[in-house]
Scaffold this active site. Sequence first.
Site, PDB file in Angstrom:
ATOM      1  N   ASP A  52       0.732  -0.956   0.171  1.00 51.81           N
ATOM      2  CA  ASP A  52      -0.001  -0.204   0.142  1.00 51.81           C
ATOM      3  C   ASP A  52       0.985   1.556   0.102  1.00 51.81           C
ATOM      4  OD1 ASP A  52       0.941  -0.078   2.636  1.00 51.81           O
ATOM      5  OD2 ASP A  52      -1.160  -0.049   3.626  1.00 51.81           O
ATOM      6  N   SER A  53       2.304   1.079  -0.024  1.00 54.47           N
ATOM      7  CA  SER A  53       3.069   2.152  -0.285  1.00 54.47           C
ATOM      8  C   SER A  53       2.870   2.755  -1.540  1.00 54.47           C
ATOM      9  CB  SER A  53       4.599   1.665  -0.287  1.00 54.47           C
ATOM     10  OG  SER A  53       4.822   0.486  -1.046  1.00 54.47           O
ATOM     11  N   ASP A  91      -1.499  -6.132  -0.484  1.00 52.95           N
ATOM     12  CA  ASP A  91      -1.270  -5.300   0.938  1.00 52.95           C
ATOM     13  C   ASP A  91      -2.752  -4.845   1.213  1.00 52.95           C
ATOM     14  OD1 ASP A  91       0.054  -4.618   3.212  1.00 52.95           O
ATOM     15  OD2 ASP A  91       0.979  -2.893   2.115  1.00 52.95           O
ATOM     16  N   LYS A 120      -1.496  -9.257   2.898  1.00 50.36           N
ATOM     17  CA  LYS A 120      -0.576  -8.684   4.118  1.00 50.36           C
ATOM     18  C   LYS A 120      -1.553  -7.802   4.867  1.00 50.36           C
ATOM     19  CE  LYS A 120       2.852  -5.679   3.878  1.00 50.36           C
ATOM     20  NZ  LYS A 120       2.165  -4.388   4.950  1.00 50.36           N
ATOM     21  N   GLU A 122      -1.531  -5.398   8.641  1.00 50.19           N
ATOM     22  CA  GLU A 122      -0.598  -4.820   9.732  1.00 50.19           C
ATOM     23  C   GLU A 122      -1.522  -4.921  11.019  1.00 50.19           C
ATOM     24  OE1 GLU A 122      -0.198  -0.471   8.968  1.00 50.19           O
ATOM     25  OE2 GLU A 122       0.800  -0.841   7.052  1.00 50.19           O
ATOM     26  N   GLU A 189       9.024  -3.941  10.415  1.00 48.80           N
ATOM     27  CA  GLU A 189       9.666  -2.924   9.688  1.00 48.80           C
ATOM     28  C   GLU A 189      10.004  -1.751  10.837  1.00 48.80           C
ATOM     29  OE1 GLU A 189       6.650  -0.860   7.070  1.00 48.80           O
ATOM     30  OE2 GLU A 189       7.899   0.917   7.077  1.00 48.80           O
TER      31      GLU A 189
HETATM   32  O1  KIV Z   1       3.540  -0.996   1.508  1.00 47.87           O
HETATM   33  C1  KIV Z   1       4.575  -1.437   1.519  1.00 47.87           C
HETATM   34  O2  KIV Z   1       5.436  -1.277   0.618  1.00 47.87           O
HETATM   35  C2  KIV Z   1       5.066  -2.203   2.680  1.00 47.87           C
HETATM   36  C3  KIV Z   1       6.495  -2.652   3.014  1.00 47.87           C
HETATM   37  C4  KIV Z   1       7.361  -1.409   3.477  1.00 47.87           C
HETATM   38  C5  KIV Z   1       6.480  -3.881   3.805  1.00 47.87           C
HETATM   39  O3  KIV Z   1       4.264  -2.625   3.545  1.00 47.87           O
END
Ligand code: KIV
Length: 307
Positions: A52-53, A91, A120, A122, A189
């Site tokens: 989600d970056s 994510d 993924k 959090e 992280e």
């Molecule tokens: O969103 C992302 O890129 C991440 C990584 C930094 C692990 O969660």
Amino acid sequence: MSAQTETVRRLSVVDIARLYADGVRIATITAYDFPTAALVDEAGIPLILVGDSLAQVMLGYDTTVRVTMDEMLHHTKAVVRGTKRALIVADMPFLSYATPDDAVANAGRFLREGGVQAVKIEGGVRSAKSIDALVKAGIPVMGHIGLTPQAINAIGKVRVQGKSREQARQLLADALAVQEAGAFSVVLELVPGQLAAAITERLRIPTIGIGAGAGCSGQIQVINDTLGFGDWTPKHARRYADLRGTILDAVSRYRADVEAGTFPGDAETVLMDEAVLDEVLGRSQADRPEMAAGVADLAGIPLDRDL
Ligand code: KIV
């Protein structure tokens, strides 16, 4: 089977577990689009995260909190289309897994519509129920603890997590909670290197570190940082390329060539049979621009005439 006819098989979480058991450090990286994902896959990366970056590095939002399920799905589909072998993890965006029911419904979209093999999430202890529900539904989960950027409004700012006694204990509890809930791996992280190594030693699932030192079972990086796309590189990243410099140079040279009239040249131009053009434009051979040397205007029927 010959090398040429060998079909490439998509990796599963079982393959990732095997790499971990064999002591192979798991190189993981993010990807957000078709062409980049295809190259990452070709380079042999076994695990790709559509992070989600994306919110910040591709869509220009200020935080990851802003990205939606639909935006994540759009990019996830492109990454899946671009890859043949890597296991793709999507994510789950902010609030998409707040309850176990939400988690299963939204993760189901990532698997069914997006074509990924895992998601993924959090959060450690606080997300354990959602992880458990997903795993029970047959959806592999990668956990994510330490700095959890979706909680930025509660944390205040991006900083290393786990330096104090209480934070370190909490992080250990989070790691165990994620493992007990059934996750196949966990991202650590921005965690001090010694703590990340200690967590790694105590878990039976691989830890994938970002800013967590070399003692993790694998590493993950945001591909824009690794490729040097931005004008700033986080302390934990290494610029393996200078795409910013390469792109600036290439686009500046392109602009200069267009402005100078040197692009496109003969090599980049398609020509047609002049006789056909003579006929369409209603001109004779003598009216061709190169024949009528010194005459700037094209002879024959004007292009705006209703043919
Ligand atoms: O969103 C992302 O890129 C991440 C990584 C930094 C692990 O969660």
